[in-house]
Scaffold this active site. Structure first.
Site, mmCIF file in Angstrom:
data_model
loop_
_atom_site.group_PDB
_atom_site.id
_atom_site.type_symbol
_atom_site.label_atom_id
_atom_site.label_comp_id
_atom_site.label_asym_id
_atom_site.label_seq_id
_atom_site.Cartn_x
_atom_site.Cartn_y
_atom_site.Cartn_z
ATOM 1 N N GLY A 1 40.809 44.267 36.297
ATOM 2 C CA GLY A 1 39.477 44.392 36.868
ATOM 3 C C GLY A 1 39.333 45.911 37.176
ATOM 4 O O GLY A 1 39.679 46.711 36.312
ATOM 5 N N THR B 285 42.133 47.920 34.849
ATOM 6 C CA THR B 285 41.446 48.932 33.841
ATOM 7 C C THR B 285 41.713 50.242 33.983
ATOM 8 O O THR B 285 42.325 51.147 32.925
ATOM 9 C CB THR B 285 39.732 48.865 33.677
ATOM 10 O OG1 THR B 285 39.558 47.288 33.812
ATOM 11 C CG2 THR B 285 39.239 49.275 32.474
ATOM 12 N N GLU C 179 35.767 44.036 47.863
ATOM 13 C CA GLU C 179 36.769 43.004 47.431
ATOM 14 C C GLU C 179 35.879 41.936 46.761
ATOM 15 O O GLU C 179 34.733 42.012 46.887
ATOM 16 C CB GLU C 179 37.401 42.105 48.781
ATOM 17 C CG GLU C 179 38.288 43.261 49.499
ATOM 18 C CD GLU C 179 39.414 44.099 48.564
ATOM 19 O OE1 GLU C 179 40.167 42.873 48.163
ATOM 20 O OE2 GLU C 179 39.483 45.298 48.778
ATOM 21 N N LYS D 132 45.268 46.221 56.327
ATOM 22 C CA LYS D 132 45.876 47.203 56.315
ATOM 23 C C LYS D 132 46.349 47.452 57.734
ATOM 24 O O LYS D 132 47.346 48.440 57.589
ATOM 25 C CB LYS D 132 44.555 48.391 55.699
ATOM 26 C CG LYS D 132 44.266 48.121 54.534
ATOM 27 C CD LYS D 132 42.772 48.707 54.228
ATOM 28 C CE LYS D 132 42.531 48.344 52.753
ATOM 29 N NZ LYS D 132 41.275 48.842 52.423
ATOM 30 N N GLY E 8 37.772 52.356 45.076
ATOM 31 C CA GLY E 8 37.378 52.644 43.778
ATOM 32 C C GLY E 8 38.569 52.705 42.904
ATOM 33 O O GLY E 8 39.849 52.801 43.382
HETATM 34 N N1 LIG Z 1 38.624 48.092 44.246
HETATM 35 C C1 LIG Z 1 39.239 48.747 45.295
HETATM 36 O O1 LIG Z 1 38.773 49.970 45.595
HETATM 37 C C2 LIG Z 1 40.824 48.652 45.701
HETATM 38 C C3 LIG Z 1 41.334 47.231 45.455
HETATM 39 N N2 LIG Z 1 42.559 47.192 45.873
HETATM 40 C C4 LIG Z 1 43.266 45.860 45.704
HETATM 41 O O2 LIG Z 1 43.496 45.731 44.158
HETATM 42 C C5 LIG Z 1 43.500 44.449 43.724
HETATM 43 C C6 LIG Z 1 42.595 44.160 42.706
HETATM 44 O O3 LIG Z 1 41.434 44.952 43.173
HETATM 45 P P1 LIG Z 1 40.303 45.028 41.742
HETATM 46 O O4 LIG Z 1 40.692 45.559 40.839
HETATM 47 O O5 LIG Z 1 39.146 45.436 42.603
HETATM 48 O O6 LIG Z 1 39.700 43.497 41.892
HETATM 49 P P2 LIG Z 1 38.949 42.910 40.550
HETATM 50 O O7 LIG Z 1 38.363 41.542 40.802
HETATM 51 O O8 LIG Z 1 38.125 43.625 40.065
HETATM 52 O O9 LIG Z 1 40.050 42.503 39.636
HETATM 53 C C7 LIG Z 1 41.061 41.592 39.686
HETATM 54 C C8 LIG Z 1 41.237 40.853 38.175
HETATM 55 O O10 LIG Z 1 42.323 40.065 38.233
HETATM 56 C C9 LIG Z 1 41.849 38.924 37.360
HETATM 57 N N3 LIG Z 1 42.470 37.611 37.575
HETATM 58 C C10 LIG Z 1 42.496 36.785 38.635
HETATM 59 N N4 LIG Z 1 43.505 35.753 38.574
HETATM 60 C C11 LIG Z 1 44.052 36.115 37.451
HETATM 61 C C12 LIG Z 1 45.416 35.565 36.804
HETATM 62 N N5 LIG Z 1 45.817 34.436 37.176
HETATM 63 N N6 LIG Z 1 45.817 36.323 35.800
HETATM 64 C C13 LIG Z 1 45.455 37.345 35.263
HETATM 65 N N7 LIG Z 1 44.204 38.021 35.945
HETATM 66 C C14 LIG Z 1 43.676 37.541 36.899
HETATM 67 C C15 LIG Z 1 40.436 38.896 37.800
HETATM 68 O O11 LIG Z 1 39.724 38.107 36.550
HETATM 69 C C16 LIG Z 1 39.915 40.224 37.899
HETATM 70 O O12 LIG Z 1 39.543 40.723 36.587
HETATM 71 C C17 LIG Z 1 43.079 43.612 44.961
HETATM 72 O O13 LIG Z 1 44.415 43.237 45.876
HETATM 73 C C18 LIG Z 1 42.453 44.581 45.918
HETATM 74 O O14 LIG Z 1 42.675 44.440 47.201
HETATM 75 C C19 LIG Z 1 43.313 47.750 46.825
HETATM 76 C C20 LIG Z 1 42.627 49.121 46.903
HETATM 77 C C21 LIG Z 1 41.417 49.727 46.645
HETATM 78 N N1 LIG Z 2 37.544 46.923 49.463
HETATM 79 C C1 LIG Z 2 38.485 47.822 49.963
HETATM 80 C C2 LIG Z 2 39.138 48.392 48.741
HETATM 81 C C3 LIG Z 2 40.202 49.361 49.002
HETATM 82 O O1 LIG Z 2 41.196 48.968 50.035
HETATM 83 C C4 LIG Z 2 37.777 48.965 50.611
HETATM 84 O O2 LIG Z 2 36.261 48.858 50.543
HETATM 85 O O3 LIG Z 2 38.253 49.736 51.310
#
Ligand SMILES: NC(=O)C1=CN([C@@H]2O[C@H](COP(=O)(O)OP(=O)(O)OC[C@H]3O[C@@H](n4cnc5c(N)ncnc54)[C@H](O)[C@@H]3O)[C@@H](O)[C@H]2O)C=CC1
Ligand SMILES: N[C@@H](CC=O)C(=O)O
Ligand code: NA
Length: 430
Positions: free
Chosen positions: A15, A19, A192, A207, A306
């Site tokens: 995601g 990516t 999230e 956190k 991000g």
């Molecule tokens: N977006 C952000 O700014 C930040 C995110 N995180 C953490 O990073 C992790 C990912 O976050 P994002 O990329 O933002 O979320 P996202 O929702 O964009 O990506 C997660 C991806 O995992 C996929 N997915 C779900 N179940 C699956 C499975 N069984 N097998 C394979 N893929 C599966 C979903 O379809 C989705 O594309 C989370 O734990 C989030 O808390 C941590 C810091 C910052």
């Molecule tokens: N959803 C979280 C992503 C990073 O941890 C935030 O907004 O800080």
């Protein structure tokens, strides 16, 4: 000397963060290999929706069977960026069982099951790294685990959620509405999958649990963290804050008690003076102060959310874990030897800003002051503005135990002359 056989990496989730991890692994392959001492090969990418177009992600690596990928047996490192509890937990555990180390960005899982995951990693001689789980790109987990391992940390205070900081900043500076600002934060990839985790404070509380556990060498779980979100913060609260020379931020605060025998961890909105460095943390930036006995006060600042900033932290962990693999070593595991208990919120000592709607008649101020005195809460300032027999009374207290402050508010609500409690907000950072 460079090893020719590549280290194989399985990426779980593609995601917002995944990516960017895939893109940087592909475009910076040579630099990563040089820094690690061996090439790193993206061996497979597990996704839920294979038909989704992912720019720069090699299509031939995509699979929907994450379990088969981690069970392959030739995977050196699993990068988990799916999020949530299951299937992430089962996949990480399976990865350890099959000889892989793990890099994860999953604060929700680590705050709930960190101890069990660390134990699983240790029993399989594997690493569990999670710099991205706290404050995105900002190095915090490794500085606490490694650079400050010889010091005694007494306090960690900061802004650790980008989404809510973005919303509060917009509400404060441009008068934007809550929903509009949340939609913008979501579109920018900060929120999230379920933004309730952000706005209700669960993400920041996870956190805080991770930071408190590492900082104080004890175990702190999500349930141990006192949590209040920011959904009830209003434009009127910002106006009150401005009158006090303050703004409002969602803060995470982890403290060692004065007697050193317990710790507290909490997340809630608070007024902070405009002169405090946290007041100028804008948009999705995060900032964290660490107070340590020998080091004094340290400040960490940077992008807290991000895709690209978070991928930076993931890649940093990936390099560290790959180096450990090559050296047939592991990095530091869980350090929870102090076993310090987590005290309830009532024992936290803080200040309140209370805004009351009262009857504008003789004796009301004295009545209100008596309630504070009865609860041993000392008043710092009082401001009264009256109109047509009604008045607004703003009381700011000195520091007192949170339990005494809440009991004071409950007693004030019971006074006939108090028509309502318009807002209650803690005041921090002075
Ligand atoms: N977006 C952000 O700014 C930040 C995110 N995180 C953490 O990073 C992790 C990912 O976050 P994002 O990329 O933002 O979320 P996202 O929702 O964009 O990506 C997660 C991806 O995992 C996929 N997915 C779900 N179940 C699956 C499975 N069984 N097998 C394979 N893929 C599966 C979903 O379809 C989705 O594309 C989370 O734990 C989030 O808390 C941590 C810091 C910052
Ligand atoms: N959803 C979280 C992503 C990073 O941890 C935030 O907004 O800080
Ligand atoms: Na980080």
């Amino acid at each position: 000397m460079m090893r020719t056989r590549p280290l194989k990496v399985a990426l779980l989730g593609c995601g917002v963060v995944g990516t960017e991890v895939a893109r940087i692994m592909t475009t910076h392959a040579d630099d990563l290999a040089a820094r690690i001492g061996a090439p790193v090969e993206l061996a497979g990418i597990a996704v839920r929706r294979p038909s989704r177009v992912r720019a720069g992600v090699p299509a031939e690596l995509i699979t929907t069977d994450a379990t088969a990928l981690v069970k392959r047996g030739d995977i050196d490192v699993v990068v988990e960026v799916i999020g949530g509890i299951e299937p992430a937990r089962a996949l990480i555990t399976t990865a350890f069982e099959h000889g892989a180390s793990v890099v994860s960005a999953n604060k929700a899982l680590l705050a709930q099951d960190g101890a069990a995951l660390h134990a699983a990693a240790e029993s399989h001689g594997a690493d569990l790294y999670y710099e991205a789980a706290v404050a995105g790109a900002i190095p915090l987990v490794r500085p606490l685990r490694e650079s400050l391992a010889g010091d005694k940390v007494n306090r960690v205070l900061g802004i650790v959620n980008g989404t809510t900081n973005f919303i509060l900043d917009k509400m404060d500076t441009s008068g934007a509405g809550y929903s509009e600002a949340l939609d913008e934060a979501t579109a920018l990839g900060y929120a999230e999958a379920d933004p309730t985790a952000d706005v209700e404070g669960f993400d920041a509380a996870a956190k805080a649990a991770i930071l408190a556990g590492i900082a104080f060498h004890t175990r702190v779980r999500l349930d141990d963290v006192h949590r209040e979100g920011m959904t009830e913060v209003t434009a009127a609260d910002f106006a009150s804050a401005k009158q006090m020379g303050c703004t409002i931020k969602l803060l995470a605060i982890c403290e060692r008690a004065a007697d050193g025998q317990s710790v507290t961890a909490r997340v809630h909105p608070a007024m902070i003076p405009l002169s405090h460095p946290l007041a100028s943390v804008r948009e999705a930036y995060n900032a964290v102060f660490i107070e340590a006995e020998a080091a004094g006060q340290l400040m960490f600042y940077g992008p807290g959310a991000g895709g690209s900033p978070t991928a930076s932290a993931v890649l940093g962990d990936l390099v560290a874990v790959c180096r450990n693999k090559l050296g047939e070593a592991t990095g530091p595991g869980e350090s929870a030897y102090t076993r310090l208990p987590v005290s309830p919120m009532g024992e936290v000592v803080t200040r309140y800003h209370i805004s009351l709607d009262v009857a504008d008649k003789p004796g009301v101020l004295a009545q209100v002051a008596t309630v504070f005195a009865e609860h041993d809460v000392s008043i710092d300032t009082v401001r009264q503005t009256g109109k047509d027999g009604e008045a607004s009374l703003v009381v700011v207290t000195h520091r007192a135990p949170d339990a005494a402050l809440s009991a004071t508010v409950e007693a004030l609500r019971r006074l006939d002359t108090v028509r309502g409690v318009a807002s209650i907000m803690r005041v921090e950072g002075e």
